[in-house]
Every structure is written in C-alpha cells, then in structure tokens.
Design an enzyme around this catalytic site. Structure first.
Site, PDB file in Angstrom:
ATOM      1  N   ARG A  10       0.846  -1.194   0.000  1.00  0.00           N
ATOM      2  CA  ARG A  10       0.000   0.000   0.000  1.00  0.00           C
ATOM      3  C   ARG A  10       0.880   1.242   0.000  1.00  0.00           C
ATOM      4  O   ARG A  10       1.911   1.290   0.660  1.00  0.00           O
ATOM      5  CB  ARG A  10      -0.890  -0.027   1.250  1.00  0.00           C
ATOM      6  CG  ARG A  10      -1.896   1.081   1.335  1.00  0.00           C
ATOM      7  CD  ARG A  10      -2.881   0.815   2.454  1.00  0.00           C
ATOM      8  NE  ARG A  10      -2.302   0.992   3.760  1.00  0.00           N
ATOM      9  CZ  ARG A  10      -2.426   2.084   4.509  1.00  0.00           C
ATOM     10  NH1 ARG A  10      -3.114   3.111   4.064  1.00  0.00           N
ATOM     11  NH2 ARG A  10      -1.888   2.147   5.691  1.00  0.00           N
ATOM     12  N   ASN A  20       7.298   0.921   1.813  1.00  0.00           N
ATOM     13  CA  ASN A  20       7.625  -0.307   1.096  1.00  0.00           C
ATOM     14  C   ASN A  20       8.665  -0.127  -0.001  1.00  0.00           C
ATOM     15  O   ASN A  20       9.242  -1.104  -0.465  1.00  0.00           O
ATOM     16  CB  ASN A  20       6.352  -0.925   0.520  1.00  0.00           C
ATOM     17  CG  ASN A  20       5.422  -1.391   1.620  1.00  0.00           C
ATOM     18  OD1 ASN A  20       5.858  -2.036   2.561  1.00  0.00           O
ATOM     19  ND2 ASN A  20       4.151  -1.073   1.496  1.00  0.00           N
ATOM     20  N   ARG A  71      -4.911  -2.414  -6.833  1.00  0.00           N
ATOM     21  CA  ARG A  71      -5.766  -2.504  -5.661  1.00  0.00           C
ATOM     22  C   ARG A  71      -6.770  -1.354  -5.643  1.00  0.00           C
ATOM     23  O   ARG A  71      -6.377  -0.192  -5.687  1.00  0.00           O
ATOM     24  CB  ARG A  71      -4.924  -2.453  -4.386  1.00  0.00           C
ATOM     25  CG  ARG A  71      -5.757  -2.743  -3.150  1.00  0.00           C
ATOM     26  CD  ARG A  71      -5.045  -2.554  -1.849  1.00  0.00           C
ATOM     27  NE  ARG A  71      -3.732  -3.145  -1.785  1.00  0.00           N
ATOM     28  CZ  ARG A  71      -3.016  -3.188  -0.667  1.00  0.00           C
ATOM     29  NH1 ARG A  71      -3.489  -2.689   0.440  1.00  0.00           N
ATOM     30  NH2 ARG A  71      -1.819  -3.718  -0.679  1.00  0.00           N
ATOM     31  N   GLN A 102       4.457 -10.165   4.061  1.00  0.00           N
ATOM     32  CA  GLN A 102       4.554  -8.749   4.428  1.00  0.00           C
ATOM     33  C   GLN A 102       5.913  -8.209   3.978  1.00  0.00           C
ATOM     34  O   GLN A 102       6.952  -8.816   4.242  1.00  0.00           O
ATOM     35  CB  GLN A 102       4.402  -8.578   5.941  1.00  0.00           C
ATOM     36  CG  GLN A 102       3.106  -9.147   6.491  1.00  0.00           C
ATOM     37  CD  GLN A 102       1.872  -8.450   5.955  1.00  0.00           C
ATOM     38  OE1 GLN A 102       1.888  -7.290   5.574  1.00  0.00           O
ATOM     39  NE2 GLN A 102       0.774  -9.178   5.908  1.00  0.00           N
ATOM     40  N   ARG A 153       9.922 -18.593  39.131  1.00  0.00           N
ATOM     41  CA  ARG A 153      10.540 -17.938  37.974  1.00  0.00           C
ATOM     42  C   ARG A 153      11.662 -18.813  37.410  1.00  0.00           C
ATOM     43  O   ARG A 153      12.640 -19.103  38.097  1.00  0.00           O
ATOM     44  CB  ARG A 153      11.098 -16.580  38.405  1.00  0.00           C
ATOM     45  CG  ARG A 153      11.646 -15.772  37.257  1.00  0.00           C
ATOM     46  CD  ARG A 153      12.234 -14.442  37.780  1.00  0.00           C
ATOM     47  NE  ARG A 153      12.649 -13.609  36.694  1.00  0.00           N
ATOM     48  CZ  ARG A 153      11.947 -12.585  36.228  1.00  0.00           C
ATOM     49  NH1 ARG A 153      10.802 -12.259  36.775  1.00  0.00           N
ATOM     50  NH2 ARG A 153      12.402 -11.874  35.223  1.00  0.00           N
TER      51      ARG A 153
END
Length: 194
Positions: A10, A20, A71, A102, A153
């Site tokens: 996008r 990007n 798109r 991604q 722990r």
C-alpha cells in the site's frame, strides 16, 4: 497444487509514507521479500497488490517477473484489512494455496518459504503462520503474569518461552479463505522464522 505469493504494498502508510519502497541496505524494502518469493522453488508465481503507481514502477523495475494487481481504493485505506486484499485477489488468479508475505520482513529467505510450504504439505495443514520464539516474561495490564509463575521464575535458559506471530508470512488454502474470510482457519500450523 498451484501456489501463489501475494505481497500487499500500500502506498498510503501514515507512519512512514511509501515505506515499502524506502531504501534498506541498498534496495527498496519490498525488494527483499520479492526476491525471496521469486526464488522459492515451491511458489509458482508472485503478485503484488498495490494502489500506488510509484510502487508499481519500482516493482516492475526490479525485473523479477512479478505480476501487478491494481488494488481498489477501498482496500488501500488505514482501516482495510489484509484479508480484504486477499479476498480481492481471489478473483484475480486461480490458486489452491496462497502465501501472503509482508514487505516489512526483509530477513525472509526463499528457504524459509520452501520449508514452510513443505511443512504445510507434510502436516496436511489448512493454514500456517510464521512465528518467532521469545523468552520474555509477559504481563497483563492488571499486573498478572501471562506466561509464567513469578513464584517459580525459571532461568532464561530453562524457559521454553512463548511463540509470537511475527507476520512475516501466512499460507492459506483457497477454500479456507473463501469459507472463513480469514487467513487462518481449519488445521493451523506454524513455522518459526526471524
């Protein structure tokens, strides 16, 4: 079984505009995952879905044989989900498995994708997510622990940790995406990657 990769790119990111295609180590950010996807032996074709002509030009300029999908504006808003982009893609190309990647995962390698797709087949999965193991102790807002008992722990080297979905990639059967309108469903598996 036809396997396609889809990389949503996008143009309207608010935090870092056109992130990007910003340079990272001498290449546009998206080039790293596009190179990995096109080099993966188990991926038949790679597509980019973008609303931005500048991003489209950068992708074409990489000469990787990546196919572009325009798109629509309604799938390029801050509110639009990745699933909306995936569902728009269903009408664009036939496939049985979709690998959604991604662009913000520049350490992704072709071998990671091939390993994940092999696992997907071997385990007869319907969807798969990438994850990373973290050995951190997590807490809720109300100061109650999420993944360990403070009275016992563990030492870090003895602590198995927690798997965290890292969003690098997802593999989804077309039927699952159509039925659930979600990237994950049915028999879900995972593949650990950075």
């Amino acid at each position: 079984m036809k396997t396609l990769a889809l990389i949503p790119l996008r143009g309207g990111s608010k935090s870092i505009p056109k992130k990007n295609i910003k340079p990272l180590a001498g290449k546009p950010l998206c080039a790293w995952v596009l190179e990995a996807a096109t080099a993966a032996e188990r991926i038949d074709a790679v597509y980019v879905s973008t609303d931005c002509p500048e991003i489209a030009a950068v992708v074409q300029g990489l000469n990787l044989g990546v196919q572009l999908i325009e798109r629509p504006a309604e799938y390029a808003t801050d509110e639009a989900s990745t699933e909306a982009v995936m569902l728009h893609f269903i009408a664009q190309a036939p496939f049985e498995r979709l690998v959604t990647i991604q662009a913000t995962s520049p350490q992704l390698r072709a071998a990671d994708l091939d390993t994940a797709l092999a696992r997907f087949d071997q385990e007869r999965l319907d969807s798969l997510l990438s994850a990373v193991r973290t050995k951190r102790f997590f807490w809720h807002d109300d100061a109650t622990p999420i993944n360990y008992d403070p009275l016992q722990r563990p030492r870090r080297q003895d602590f198995p940790g927690t798997l965290m979905e890292n969003g690098a990639f997802y593999i989804t059967r077309r039927a699952i995406l159509e039925r659930h309108r979600c990237r994950l469903g049915g028999r879900i598996g995972r593949c650990d990657v950075l």
